[in-house]
Design a protein around this motif. Structure first.
Motif, short mmCIF file in Angstrom:
data_model
loop_
_atom_site.label_atom_id
_atom_site.label_comp_id
_atom_site.label_asym_id
_atom_site.label_seq_id
_atom_site.Cartn_x
_atom_site.Cartn_y
_atom_site.Cartn_z
N ALA A 242 0.69 -1.29 0.08
CA ALA A 242 0.01 -0.01 0.01
C ALA A 242 0.81 1.15 0.09
N PRO A 243 0.38 2.38 -0.81
CA PRO A 243 1.09 3.59 -0.68
C PRO A 243 1.27 4.09 0.63
N ASP A 244 0.00 4.01 1.27
CA ASP A 244 -0.23 4.56 2.67
C ASP A 244 0.22 3.51 3.81
N LEU A 245 1.36 2.62 3.39
CA LEU A 245 1.67 1.48 4.56
C LEU A 245 2.12 2.11 5.85
N TRP A 246 2.76 3.22 5.90
CA TRP A 246 3.10 3.86 7.53
C TRP A 246 1.86 4.27 8.12
N ALA A 247 1.02 5.00 7.46
CA ALA A 247 -0.40 5.07 7.93
C ALA A 247 -1.09 3.92 8.56
N ARG A 248 -1.14 2.89 7.80
CA ARG A 248 -1.64 1.46 8.33
C ARG A 248 -0.95 1.00 9.67
N LEU A 249 0.29 0.90 9.55
CA LEU A 249 1.20 0.52 10.57
C LEU A 249 1.08 1.49 11.85
N LEU A 250 0.98 2.66 11.66
CA LEU A 250 0.97 3.66 12.87
C LEU A 250 -0.47 3.50 13.34
N ASP A 251 -1.37 3.51 12.54
CA ASP A 251 -2.81 3.49 13.04
C ASP A 251 -3.05 2.08 13.96
N ALA A 252 -2.41 1.20 13.60
CA ALA A 252 -2.47 -0.26 14.12
C ALA A 252 -1.74 -0.20 15.62
N THR A 253 -0.62 0.38 15.53
CA THR A 253 0.29 0.10 16.71
C THR A 253 0.82 1.22 17.56
N TYR A 254 0.53 2.56 17.23
CA TYR A 254 1.13 3.75 17.77
C TYR A 254 0.18 4.52 18.68
N PRO A 255 0.60 4.83 19.91
CA PRO A 255 2.04 4.64 20.42
C PRO A 255 2.29 3.62 21.09
N PRO A 256 3.27 3.24 21.13
CA PRO A 256 3.66 1.59 21.38
C PRO A 256 3.19 1.08 22.85
N GLY A 257 2.53 0.11 22.70
CA GLY A 257 1.82 -0.67 23.82
C GLY A 257 2.31 -0.64 25.21
N SER A 258 3.79 -0.77 25.08
CA SER A 258 4.27 -1.11 26.33
C SER A 258 4.68 0.39 27.06
N VAL A 259 4.49 1.38 26.40
CA VAL A 259 4.66 2.60 27.08
C VAL A 259 3.17 3.23 27.14
N SER A 260 2.10 2.77 26.91
CA SER A 260 0.95 3.47 26.93
C SER A 260 -0.14 2.52 28.11
N GLY A 261 -0.82 1.34 27.70
CA GLY A 261 -1.26 0.59 28.60
C GLY A 261 -2.27 -0.15 27.77
N ALA A 262 -3.04 -0.99 28.57
CA ALA A 262 -4.12 -1.74 28.16
C ALA A 262 -5.50 -1.52 29.10
N PRO A 263 -6.78 -1.47 28.35
CA PRO A 263 -6.72 -1.18 26.92
C PRO A 263 -5.81 0.15 26.49
N LYS A 264 -5.65 0.24 25.00
CA LYS A 264 -4.50 1.28 25.01
C LYS A 264 -5.54 2.73 24.99
N SER A 265 -6.56 2.92 24.37
CA SER A 265 -7.32 3.85 24.40
C SER A 265 -7.88 4.61 25.62
N SER A 266 -8.09 3.62 26.57
CA SER A 266 -8.24 4.02 27.98
C SER A 266 -7.07 4.43 28.49
N ALA A 267 -6.04 3.81 28.46
CA ALA A 267 -4.63 3.94 29.37
C ALA A 267 -4.34 5.42 28.75
N LEU A 268 -4.53 5.85 27.49
CA LEU A 268 -4.07 7.20 26.99
C LEU A 268 -4.80 8.33 27.81
N ASP A 269 -6.02 7.98 27.70
CA ASP A 269 -6.91 9.05 28.58
C ASP A 269 -6.39 9.11 30.04
#
Length: 357
Positions: A242-269
């Motif tokens: 995909a031409p937007d390879l990096w958008a897909r990778l970042l959307d799936a994995t960023y920021p890294p899970g080890s420095v955010s938390g689980a579930p990621k969206s709630s941890a970021l809040d």
């Protein structure tokens, strides 16, 4: 919009994995124009934890030997202050435990930012040489583009590696002075975050290819030991091409899970509510991407831990710990001290004067 390609090149240097690059040709905001990062060449990447990811394409790239420590003059050991003192950090840990009790999160990584005045744009390569000599790390490197980026990393943690269509991540969870000091909490936390990373990679990998190749591996680094797991999978064909390879990778994995938390969206809040200053490149991504003429991609991005960044006449260094229900607040504070002490001492030319009260 990304910055358009320059005519000729301008000042800048980046170094990673035995390679040194100079002469910036262009800089791209990867989140806004991911398709630009498929342009053939060698790119240095710096991502802020808060979401912005930039990449600089360099004109001249060559193998390099480790640089000899140069005339680095850092802040005095007593100049460092912390965005959270001991009492504030302990309170933040207890608030995370309250969120866990309420079922909001299972784990959240809580960090504090150490900062010290350092006037004038310093020589990032000189600090990099000091860290390489005193605290060698598997993903060490840096990017210095005057007026745009100043990051020096001694990261031990792999965020994303891409090679031959395989994407690999190596989350760290569990830190102690010795392997014998690791606790059940450390091991449980590592397994939790490894599962989060596995789920992230499944969003961009072919079904059935994601696997945990190492679980709870021990890695020894200067002054401490980490528990490290490894997760990898084959990129799905539609993602890899995909031409937007990096958008897909970042959307799936960023920021890294080890420095955010689980579930990621709630941890970021939770992080946003408890941390008083932005993390910037700390806990973001630092590394390189190489795009061949045929479009094939190799990349190695580290999690931006054990990382210094400079801006506005201030040198910064972040340190943090993952908080679970089993956390002891004083022990988590001590872990942040352990992670920072050696590197801040090296950057200060003496013993680290960390703020503890």
């Amino acid at each position: 919009m990304g910055v358009p390609e320059q005519t000729g090149s301008r000042r800048g240097v980046a170094w990673f994995a035995g390679v040194e690059a100079s002469g910036v040709l262009e800089v791209v905001d990867v989140r806004l124009q991911p398709e630009r990062l498929v342009t053939p060449g060698w790119w240095a990447v710096v991502g802020d934890f808060e979401g912005r990811v930039r990449a600089w394409r360099f004109a001249d790239v060559a193998a390099s030997a480790p640089a000899a420590p140069g005339p680095w003059v850092g802040p005095s050991p007593e100049a460092w202050t912390s965005s959270l003192d001991r009492a504030q950090y302990v309170e933040a840990v207890e608030r995370v435990r309250a969120h866990i009790e309420e079922g909001d999160v299972y784990q959240a990584n809580i960090c504090r930012m150490l900062s010290a005045p350092l006037a004038g744009e310093p020589d990032a390569r000189a600090l990099g040489a000091v860290l390489d000599a005193g605290n060698p790390a598997p993903y060490s490197g840096g990017v210095h583009v005057p007026g745009e980026a100043w990051v020096v990393s001694a990261s031990p943690e792999l965020y994303l590696r891409i090679a031959d269509g395989i994407v690999t991540s190596g989350p760290i969870k569990g830190t102690a002075a010795t392997a014998e000091a690791m606790t059940d909490k450390d091991r449980a936390e590592n397994i939790m975050i490894t599962d989060l990373v596995r789920n992230d990679l499944q969003r961009v990998c072919a079904p059935g290819t994601v696997e945990v190749t190492t679980l709870l591996g021990e890695e020894h680094h200067p002054g401490l030991v980490h528990l490290v797991s490894t997760v990898q999978g084959a990129l799905a064909e539609d993602v890899a091409s995909a031409p937007d390879l990096w958008a897909r990778l970042l959307d799936a994995t960023y920021p890294p899970g080890s420095v955010s938390g689980a579930p990621k969206s709630s941890a970021l809040d939770v992080i946003d509510a408890l941390e008083p200053v932005p993390r910037g490149p700390y806990c973001g991504a630092v590394g390189w991407v190489e795009v061949a003429v045929d479009g094939s991609v190799r990349a190695e991005l580290a999690v931006g831990i054990r990382t210094f960044w400079w801006a506005d006449d201030v040198l910064r260094f972040g340190t943090g710990a993952g908080i679970t229900w089993g956390s002891d607040a004083q022990s988590e504070w001590a872990e942040t001290e352990l992670k920072a002490a050696r590197l801040v001492a090296l950057a200060s030319g003496g013993d680290a004067g960390l703020v503890t009260d």
